[in-house]
Scaffold this motif. Structure first.
Motif, mmCIF file in Angstrom:
data_model
loop_
_atom_site.group_PDB
_atom_site.id
_atom_site.type_symbol
_atom_site.label_atom_id
_atom_site.label_comp_id
_atom_site.label_asym_id
_atom_site.label_seq_id
_atom_site.Cartn_x
_atom_site.Cartn_y
_atom_site.Cartn_z
ATOM 1 N N VAL A 68 43.508 9.251 26.937
ATOM 2 C CA VAL A 68 42.366 8.809 27.733
ATOM 3 C C VAL A 68 41.817 7.537 27.102
ATOM 4 C CG1 VAL A 68 40.086 9.402 28.612
ATOM 5 C CG2 VAL A 68 41.836 11.179 28.378
ATOM 6 N N MET A 69 41.875 6.433 27.847
ATOM 7 C CA MET A 69 41.445 5.125 27.357
ATOM 8 C C MET A 69 40.159 4.704 28.060
ATOM 9 S SD MET A 69 43.824 4.282 25.146
ATOM 10 C CE MET A 69 43.542 2.513 24.925
ATOM 11 N N VAL A 70 39.345 3.942 27.333
ATOM 12 C CA VAL A 70 38.071 3.436 27.844
ATOM 13 C C VAL A 70 38.132 1.907 27.867
ATOM 14 C CG1 VAL A 70 35.580 3.311 27.449
ATOM 15 C CG2 VAL A 70 36.833 5.410 26.885
ATOM 16 N N GLY A 71 37.809 1.323 28.998
ATOM 17 C CA GLY A 71 37.753 -0.132 29.118
ATOM 18 C C GLY A 71 36.316 -0.610 29.207
ATOM 19 N N TYR A 80 37.402 -8.436 27.172
ATOM 20 C CA TYR A 80 37.490 -7.060 27.680
ATOM 21 C C TYR A 80 38.422 -6.289 26.776
ATOM 22 C CZ TYR A 80 37.175 -3.380 31.185
ATOM 23 O OH TYR A 80 36.895 -2.208 31.845
ATOM 24 N N SER A 81 38.045 -5.063 26.459
ATOM 25 C CA SER A 81 38.796 -4.289 25.482
ATOM 26 C C SER A 81 39.087 -2.890 26.002
ATOM 27 C CB SER A 81 37.985 -4.192 24.176
ATOM 28 O OG SER A 81 38.669 -3.435 23.197
ATOM 29 N N TRP A 82 40.370 -2.487 25.927
ATOM 30 C CA TRP A 82 40.753 -1.101 26.188
ATOM 31 C C TRP A 82 40.881 -0.387 24.853
ATOM 32 C CZ3 TRP A 82 40.637 1.646 30.517
ATOM 33 C CH2 TRP A 82 40.582 0.957 31.738
ATOM 34 N N GLU A 83 40.164 0.739 24.736
ATOM 35 C CA GLU A 83 40.060 1.447 23.466
ATOM 36 C C GLU A 83 40.065 2.949 23.727
ATOM 37 O OE1 GLU A 83 36.198 0.283 22.180
ATOM 38 O OE2 GLU A 83 36.643 -1.875 22.219
ATOM 39 N N ILE A 84 40.270 3.719 22.663
ATOM 40 C CA ILE A 84 39.999 5.141 22.754
ATOM 41 C C ILE A 84 38.486 5.332 22.643
ATOM 42 C CG2 ILE A 84 42.255 5.815 21.868
ATOM 43 C CD1 ILE A 84 40.991 6.227 19.127
ATOM 44 N N PRO A 85 37.938 6.490 23.017
ATOM 45 C CA PRO A 85 36.492 6.703 22.882
ATOM 46 C C PRO A 85 36.029 6.532 21.430
ATOM 47 C CG PRO A 85 37.446 8.376 24.307
ATOM 48 C CD PRO A 85 38.602 7.622 23.719
ATOM 49 N N GLU A 86 35.001 5.722 21.254
ATOM 50 C CA GLU A 86 34.496 5.392 19.915
ATOM 51 C C GLU A 86 32.980 5.304 19.942
ATOM 52 O OE1 GLU A 86 38.285 2.462 18.832
ATOM 53 O OE2 GLU A 86 36.266 1.653 18.928
ATOM 54 N N ALA A 107 33.870 9.602 27.990
ATOM 55 C CA ALA A 107 34.969 10.019 28.859
ATOM 56 C C ALA A 107 34.624 11.218 29.725
ATOM 57 C CB ALA A 107 36.206 10.341 28.012
ATOM 58 N N GLY A 108 33.445 11.832 29.524
ATOM 59 C CA GLY A 108 33.069 12.999 30.302
ATOM 60 C C GLY A 108 33.943 14.206 30.020
ATOM 61 N N LEU A 109 34.458 14.307 28.775
ATOM 62 C CA LEU A 109 35.408 15.359 28.427
ATOM 63 C C LEU A 109 34.948 16.189 27.242
ATOM 64 C CD1 LEU A 109 38.738 13.317 28.689
ATOM 65 C CD2 LEU A 109 37.910 15.037 30.306
ATOM 66 N N PHE A 154 31.689 1.502 31.657
ATOM 67 C CA PHE A 154 33.026 1.906 31.271
ATOM 68 C C PHE A 154 33.961 2.034 32.472
ATOM 69 C CE2 PHE A 154 30.848 4.440 27.681
ATOM 70 C CZ PHE A 154 30.954 3.373 26.808
ATOM 71 N N ALA A 155 35.247 1.773 32.217
ATOM 72 C CA ALA A 155 36.332 2.178 33.106
ATOM 73 C C ALA A 155 37.191 3.160 32.319
ATOM 74 C CB ALA A 155 37.156 0.976 33.533
ATOM 75 N N LEU A 156 37.804 4.119 32.998
ATOM 76 C CA LEU A 156 38.628 5.119 32.334
ATOM 77 C C LEU A 156 40.040 5.099 32.900
ATOM 78 C CD1 LEU A 156 36.168 8.162 32.275
ATOM 79 C CD2 LEU A 156 36.762 6.664 30.352
ATOM 80 N N ALA A 157 41.018 5.369 32.029
ATOM 81 C CA ALA A 157 42.408 5.459 32.470
ATOM 82 C C ALA A 157 43.130 6.487 31.600
ATOM 83 C CB ALA A 157 43.097 4.104 32.369
ATOM 84 N N ARG A 158 44.044 7.227 32.219
ATOM 85 C CA ARG A 158 44.928 8.112 31.458
ATOM 86 C C ARG A 158 46.294 7.453 31.406
ATOM 87 N NH1 ARG A 158 43.483 14.423 31.282
ATOM 88 N NH2 ARG A 158 41.240 14.263 31.656
ATOM 89 N N VAL A 159 46.741 7.180 30.192
ATOM 90 C CA VAL A 159 47.926 6.358 29.976
ATOM 91 C C VAL A 159 48.937 7.144 29.147
ATOM 92 C CG1 VAL A 159 48.752 4.177 29.006
ATOM 93 C CG2 VAL A 159 46.449 4.319 29.972
ATOM 94 N N PRO A 160 50.221 7.159 29.521
ATOM 95 C CA PRO A 160 51.217 7.812 28.670
ATOM 96 C C PRO A 160 51.130 7.287 27.238
ATOM 97 C CG PRO A 160 52.198 7.216 30.764
ATOM 98 C CD PRO A 160 50.823 6.603 30.752
ATOM 99 N N PHE A 161 51.242 8.205 26.275
ATOM 100 C CA PHE A 161 51.055 7.824 24.877
ATOM 101 C C PHE A 161 51.925 6.643 24.480
ATOM 102 C CE2 PHE A 161 52.251 7.937 20.418
ATOM 103 C CZ PHE A 161 51.014 7.936 19.800
#
Length: 204
Positions: A68-71, A80-86, A107-109, A154-161
């Motif tokens: 789960v990535m956060v933009g 603009y940065s795509w990151e893991i939740p931090e 991420a609402g998780l 935030f924007a959220l995306a689920r990306v293959p590892f």
């Protein structure tokens, strides 16, 4: 944990700190100026950025091996940065409690399983910032959903590892904590330090 190799031992004389003064202070950081003596014996004026919170990172991986990535837009580099939740947590708080909060807020998780996988110094030449990173699995929606503050978009995306790891290795992801956490998890998956099912989902 494996035994520390002999070559990792210290040598020489440490820095010596003399008088210090605070030149800037806000609720998150302070900047101090130190009269210091270097390990070589040379007098030096040293500027130090001190962080009032512990940096926290969460690598959320679902049962399909997706991260789960956060933009978001970041101020310092104006990009603009795509990151893991931090985020950050008070230094007196259990880091895992802060990590749970960041995962829910960004991420609402929620996660059923947590594992600390990383402790690093983020920029140890000019700051004292420490970071703790957690692997989070068994993901489900957090009660109450996301709780971003009024400066966050935030924007959220689920990306293959492997896709996230490849993006980091290609330089498309530049956030240091995200890169370090992806590499640490990859090492763990390759070295049999994760469950077989999770490793297979991550590595494809």
């Amino acid at each position: 944990m494996s035994q520390k190799p002999a070559w990792l031992s210290t040598h020489g004389t440490p820095w010596s700190r003399g008088k210090a003064r605070i030149v800037y202070d806000n609720p998150w950081i302070s900047v101090s100026e130190h009269q210091a003596t270097a390990p070589t014996g040379v007098a030096a004026l040293y500027g130090l950025v001190s962080f009032k919170n512990l940096a926290l990172a969460v690598l959320p991986i679902d049962e399909m091996g997706r991260v789960v990535m956060v933009g978001q837009h970041r101020f310092p580099f104006g990009d603009y940065s795509w990151e893991i939740p931090e985020g950050g947590g008070p230094k007196g708080e259990d880091p895992m409690d802060g990590a749970r909060r960041e995962l829910a807020e960004e991420a609402g998780l929620a996660a059923a399983e947590w594992r600390e996988i990383l402790r690093i110094q983020l920029s140890n030449s000019v700051t004292d910032e420490l970071a703790v990173g957690f692997l989070a699995t068994g993901l489900s929606p957090a009660s109450g959903g996301e709780h971003v503050d009024d400066t966050e978009d935030f924007a959220l995306a689920r990306v293959p590892f492997r896709e996230a790891l490849d993006a980091a290795m290609a330089g498309h992801i530049r956030d240091a904590l995200t890169v370090a956490m992806l590499l640490r998890a990859y090492h763990m998956a390759r070295e049999g330090l994760l469950s077989d099912a999770l490793a297979r989902a991550m590595l494809g």
